[in-house]
Write a protein that holds these residues in place. Structure first.
Motif, short mmCIF file in Angstrom:
data_model
loop_
_atom_site.label_atom_id
_atom_site.label_comp_id
_atom_site.label_asym_id
_atom_site.label_seq_id
_atom_site.Cartn_x
_atom_site.Cartn_y
_atom_site.Cartn_z
N LYS A 74 0.83 -1.21 0.00
CA LYS A 74 0.00 0.00 0.00
C LYS A 74 0.87 1.27 0.00
CE LYS A 74 -4.26 0.06 1.52
NZ LYS A 74 -5.56 0.36 2.17
N PRO A 75 1.55 1.53 -1.12
CA PRO A 75 2.50 2.63 -1.21
C PRO A 75 1.83 3.99 -1.01
CG PRO A 75 2.06 1.73 -3.40
CD PRO A 75 1.41 0.80 -2.41
N GLY A 76 2.62 4.97 -0.60
CA GLY A 76 2.10 6.33 -0.47
C GLY A 76 1.59 6.83 -1.81
N PHE A 77 0.57 7.66 -1.78
CA PHE A 77 -0.04 8.31 -2.95
C PHE A 77 -0.79 7.34 -3.85
CE2 PHE A 77 1.69 12.26 -1.81
CZ PHE A 77 3.05 12.15 -1.58
N ASN A 78 -0.23 6.11 -4.08
CA ASN A 78 -0.81 5.22 -5.10
C ASN A 78 -1.37 3.91 -4.57
OD1 ASN A 78 -0.20 6.87 -7.45
ND2 ASN A 78 1.95 6.45 -6.97
N GLY A 79 -1.39 3.71 -3.27
CA GLY A 79 -1.90 2.44 -2.73
C GLY A 79 -3.42 2.42 -2.80
N LYS A 80 -3.97 1.55 -3.64
CA LYS A 80 -5.42 1.55 -3.84
C LYS A 80 -6.12 0.70 -2.78
CE LYS A 80 -5.37 4.22 -7.39
NZ LYS A 80 -5.05 5.52 -6.80
N GLU A 81 -7.44 0.91 -2.71
CA GLU A 81 -8.22 0.26 -1.63
C GLU A 81 -8.33 -1.25 -1.82
OE1 GLU A 81 -9.59 1.99 -4.02
OE2 GLU A 81 -11.30 0.89 -4.82
N PHE A 82 -8.71 -1.91 -0.71
CA PHE A 82 -9.18 -3.30 -0.74
C PHE A 82 -10.63 -3.21 -0.29
CE2 PHE A 82 -5.25 -5.80 -1.25
CZ PHE A 82 -4.29 -4.83 -1.01
N TYR A 83 -11.56 -3.45 -1.24
CA TYR A 83 -12.97 -3.26 -0.92
C TYR A 83 -13.42 -4.28 0.14
CZ TYR A 83 -17.87 -2.15 -1.19
OH TYR A 83 -19.13 -1.77 -0.82
N TRP A 84 -14.55 -4.00 0.80
CA TRP A 84 -15.08 -4.88 1.85
C TRP A 84 -15.22 -6.32 1.38
CZ3 TRP A 84 -15.10 -2.93 6.51
CH2 TRP A 84 -15.34 -1.56 6.72
N HIS A 85 -14.79 -7.27 2.17
CA HIS A 85 -14.95 -8.68 1.84
C HIS A 85 -14.68 -9.53 3.08
CE1 HIS A 85 -10.66 -7.88 1.71
NE2 HIS A 85 -10.49 -9.17 1.99
N SER A 86 -15.16 -10.77 2.99
CA SER A 86 -14.77 -11.84 3.93
C SER A 86 -13.76 -12.71 3.21
CB SER A 86 -15.99 -12.68 4.32
OG SER A 86 -15.59 -14.02 4.62
N ASP A 87 -12.59 -12.88 3.80
CA ASP A 87 -11.60 -13.75 3.14
C ASP A 87 -12.15 -15.15 2.97
OD1 ASP A 87 -8.77 -12.25 4.92
OD2 ASP A 87 -9.76 -11.69 3.05
N PHE A 88 -12.88 -15.65 3.99
CA PHE A 88 -13.36 -17.04 3.93
C PHE A 88 -14.30 -17.23 2.73
CE2 PHE A 88 -14.28 -21.25 5.21
CZ PHE A 88 -15.64 -21.47 5.02
N GLU A 89 -15.07 -16.23 2.39
CA GLU A 89 -15.99 -16.36 1.24
C GLU A 89 -15.19 -16.68 -0.02
OE1 GLU A 89 -16.40 -14.39 -1.58
OE2 GLU A 89 -18.28 -15.28 -2.23
#
Ligand code: 6CS
Ligand code: FE
Length: 304
Positions: free
Chosen positions: A136-151
């Motif tokens: 997740k680098p500065g300026f350019n680290g994009k989101e990880f949208y909501w999720h359940s890993d197990f799904e």
């Protein structure tokens, strides 16, 4: 006789919330490892996650940070499938399988301060299902949208039951400003069955930006109304343990400061992967371990 799937998902155009079948803490002899206090166990059981501040000291954290930077230099532009680039900038978003590609992280997964927490919560011997550094680098680290890993791990990797957890070791300070992990307390008790269908080789897109296997707005709102949203901030060297089914995500990082964490997914040795659901082809070994599975034995972190 077809085995009834207790956690169907991505099989229709409707979403649903299903009950969790497994305990959060698997109380067995192994779970008496005594790594956590009674209060920490209670917090994990109730919320589905636990923040342990400053578990690794400054010298250890600096050593791990250098190993992380070294991997980025070694693997960027190496054309390796384990390296996932950020959409847009092309900066390194993640490197997967770090516990098999690097001796420092191969050692770290066995440190008793994290391994014994996993054994205690999962109540058994454990192995690594997946490891990764999210830069997740500065300026350019994009989101990880909501999720359940197990799904994802259930549908795309054939993980049978909710008997796995993630251990996120903070290698840079995680502040309110640089996209820290957000989790929904109590969401681990509700399995969100998602709409849609998994495309072939979905991981080639989902590891950059997950669009399939994400909760619909109504059910996400329901879980957030029930439990709120907790942002896990902490200094480098702190650790977040979270259940495989706890709903989580993180925002983009537009600050100048990287939010770099290494994640280890400990899976119970009794919960090894079966065939993926719906006839999907198994994901590659660097994302979901199937070969050479053996129980991890504790070994303290060695700083050379
Ligand atoms: O597909 C996976 O296994 C990965 N996807 C996310 C968003 N979290 C867990 C894991 O790294
Ligand atoms: Fe995740």
């Amino acid at each position: 006789m077809l085995s009834q799937d207790a956690y169907p998902t991505r099989v229709s155009n409707s979403a649903a919330i299903l009950a969790r079948n497994e305990p959060v803490i698997h109380d067995t002899l192994a779970s008496q490892a005594g790594q956590l206090s009674a209060q920490q166990r209670a917090n994990y059981e109730q919320d589905g996650f636990l923040l342990v501040p400053d578990l690794f000291n400054a010298e250890e954290t600096g050593f791990l940070f250098d190993a992380m930077q070294g991997m980025r230099e070694e693997f960027t532009h190496a054309g390796r499938p384990e390296v996932i680039a950020e959409p847009g900038s092309g900066e390194v978003r993640s490197i997967f399988n770090v516990h098999r590609l690097n001796d420092v992280f191969a050692n770290l997964v066995r440190d008793p301060r994290v391994l014994n927490v996993a054994r205690e919560i999962l109540g058994s011997d454990v192995y690594i299902h997946q490891s990764r550094i999210n830069y997740k680098p500065g300026f350019n680290g994009k989101e990880f949208y909501w999720h359940s890993d197990f799904e994802t791990w259930h549908s795309e990797d054939g993980m049978p039951a909710m008997r796995a957890l993630s251990c996120s070791i903070l290698l840079t300070d995680n502040s309110e400003a640089n996209g820290p992990l957000m989790l929904i307390p109590g969401s681990h008790r509700h399995y969100v069955s998602c709409m849609g269908e998994t495309p072939d080789e979905n991981y080639k897109k989902s590891l950059k930006k997950q669009e399939v296997g994400v909760p619909d707005d109504i059910l996400l709102r329901y879980l957030a109304d029930l439990g709120g949203i907790r942002t896990c901030t902490g200094k480098a060297g702190s650790v977040i343990f979270f259940d495989c089914n706890t709903m989580h995500g993180s925002n983009s990082n537009i600050s100048p400061f990287p939010r770099s964490n290494v994640f280890f997914v400990y899976n119970s040795i009794a919960n090894q992967l079966e065939a993926p659901r719906g006839g999907l082809a198994p994901r590659p070994e660097f994302v979901a371990a199937r070969e050479g599975i053996k129980a991890l034995t504790p070994a303290p972190l060695e700083i050379d």
